[in-house]
Enzyme design. Structure first.
Site, PDB file in Angstrom:
ATOM      1  CG  LEU A 165      -1.602   1.326   1.595  1.00 18.75           C
ATOM      2  CD1 LEU A 165      -2.536   1.762   0.468  1.00 18.75           C
ATOM      3  CD2 LEU A 165      -2.370   1.194   2.903  1.00 18.75           C
ATOM      4  CB  SER A 166       0.707   4.326  -0.001  1.00 15.39           C
ATOM      5  OG  SER A 166       0.878   5.652  -0.400  1.00 15.39           O
ATOM      6  CB  ALA A 167       5.395   4.302   1.590  1.00 11.41           C
TER       7      ALA A 167
END
Length: 497
Positions: A165-167
């Site tokens: 997720l994301s980073a």
């Protein structure tokens, strides 16, 4: 959801060089979560999730947590799942839904965990070459966890997958590029193209305005990160919300360009269809006709991971900060990878996609559509931006209650007598007439994040008009008036909508 922090001042740390870097990168790393800092959950200790030590030299200073169903047979797959900023392994384990499918389909989970010792916001350092390149830093630590899990659980080394997720998704993309010989597939949730950023300033650019590179340029970054002579690549799923203001949806397009180029296939989807939760799935087949790249666009979803709490077979996870109730991304990703033992995602109904979809007329709040009849169709479903807005037995439909002066994308699918929805048509764009001006008063930073302005060289300019607004920070405030779609003017002297 809240806006990410603007850049802030340096602070001292135990190790000056790394400390300064980690402190300043907290803002860039906050891409995993849209708001400012939130309370970090308890350290990984959820039932069934255990810490594993002694997995290698661990140059990235990460912690390894794992989950394996009881009586897991040898030769089962392995999934690596990377959390977002201010999160930890326990948080991802509790909300993402992956444990449900580990139990159902029979595979082990590895959940790497970083900390504030590595990054002020506990983000994986996806934008640091020393942490995201093959054989270095955090990337090597994750690879060592894979080796440990394969040995400990007897996992099939040919069926190792990674998601984030994301980073964590930014790091996932880099891991897929650096270790295509390790991972058979990946899933990038609200993330960035591989090697998009190699510095803090570049990280901001990638998040808010990703470089518009050609597919070949993006693909070259993957090929240069991989071992020389690599010819076999992982299958990649890309998940993106259309309302994400932290990682702009354009990143999904650049990711698609990157991985379709790596696979040597075009950027035109082999098929496009609608799923639940306002989700549009576009698939790009390899030479054998199997999907090599999938793009899931979730209409109206902000920054986060798509979950769908419930007990249904396609449901999973629980809502929380940046775990958003739309569709179970873990379910669809697991099926894409073939973890269910049934191969790829099931195809649509047998009816072909309607042809000739056209805009018949528009008004200030209305769009009328028409298309050609499909033999065997009992009815038709109409989708706006991937979300079903109506059903009709005719070959025409009028969508009402729309905003003035706004562009909308539409597709149509035929439905047979059994209720099976066929292939989705090519899209058409309709723009309603008229325009209602709006006024917005905010800091230059917030204007930029919202897309009403852009920054260049530390200064801010109004989108459309290009009017200068001063320094890009949270202390300079202006009123902008939107006079047309994508066109703003400075209206500090007075603004009436």
């Amino acid at each position: 959801m809240g806006q990410p922090h603007p850049p802030f001042r340096f602070a001292k740390s135990r190790r000056l060089t790394r400390g300064i870097r980690r402190w300043v990168t907290a803002a860039a790393g906050s891409l995993a979560l849209t708001g400012g800092l939130v309370a970090v959950g308890p350290q990984a200790s959820a039932a069934g999730l255990t810490q594993v030590t002694g997995f290698g030299s661990n140059p990235g200073n990460l912690s390894m947590y794992a989950y394996a169903p009881q009586a897991l047979p040898a030769g089962a797959p392995l999934v690596v799942a990377l959390h977002g900023c201010t999160q930890n392994a326990s948080d991802y384990y509790a909300h993402s839904g992956w444990p449900t499918f580990a139990d159902r389909y029979g595979f082990a989970l590895v959940l790497p965990q970083t900390s504030s010792a590595n990054n002020a916001n506990s983000c994986f350092n996806w934008f640091e070459p020393g942490d995201s390149a093959r054989g270095q830093g955090e990337a090597l630590s994750i690879k060592q966890m894979v080796d440990k899990a394969v040995a400990q659980y007897g996992s099939d080394s040919r069926r190792v997958y990674i998601t984030g997720l994301s980073a964590g998704a930014g790091m996932t993309a880099n891991m897929l590029a650096a270790y295509p010989d390790v991972f058979a597939g990946g899933s990038i949730g609200s993330g960035l193209p591989a090697s998009c950023a190699t510095s803090v300033s570049a990280a901001y650019t990638c998040m808010y305005s990703p470089p518009d590179k050609s597919p070949a340029q993006w693909g070259a970054l993957v090929r240069s990160a991989a071992p020389a002579g690599t010819t076999s690549w992982p299958r990649v799923a890309i998940w993106q919300g259309t309302a994400d203001t932290t990682v702009q949806p354009a990143n999904a397009t650049e990711l698609r360009d990157q991985w379709t180029d790596v696979w040597g296939i075009g950027q035109t989807p082999s098929r496009t269809r609608s799923l639940t939760g306002g989700t549009t799935l576009s698939e790009y087949d390899d030479a054998s006709g199997e999907p090599a790249v999938q793009v899931y666009s979730v209409s109206g979803m902000a920054h986060g991971l798509a979950v769908d709490p419930g007990s249904g077979p396609e449901q999973c996870g629980s809502t929380g900060t940046y775990y958003l109730d739309t569709i179970c991304s873990s379910y669809h990703t697991a099926r894409f990878w073939g973890l269910d033992g049934a191969g790829q995602e099931p195809g649509p109904g047998s009816l072909p996609a309607p042809t000739g979809l056209a805009v018949a007329s528009t008004a200030d709040t209305r769009v009328s559509l028409s298309w050609n009849a499909v033999p065997g169709a009992a009815s038709y479903e109409v989708y706006r931006a991937g979300t079903k807005v109506g059903s009709t037995a005719s070959t025409a439909y009028t969508d009402t209650g729309l905003a003035t002066g706004t562009a909308y994308g539409y597709t149509v699918a035929a439905v047979d007598a059994s209720g099976a929805v066929g292939a989705v048509s090519a899209s058409v764009t309709a723009t309603t007439t008229g325009y209602t001006p709006t006024c917005h008063t905010a800091s230059n930073y917030d204007h930029t994040v919202a897309g009403r302005a852009y920054q260049s060289g530390g200064s801010t300019y109004a989108t459309g008009s290009g009017q200068a607004m001063g320094l890009w920070n949270t202390f300079t405030t202006h009123t902008l008036k939107q006079t047309a779609p994508g066109y703003y003017v400075v209206a500090d002297s007075g603004c009436s909508a």
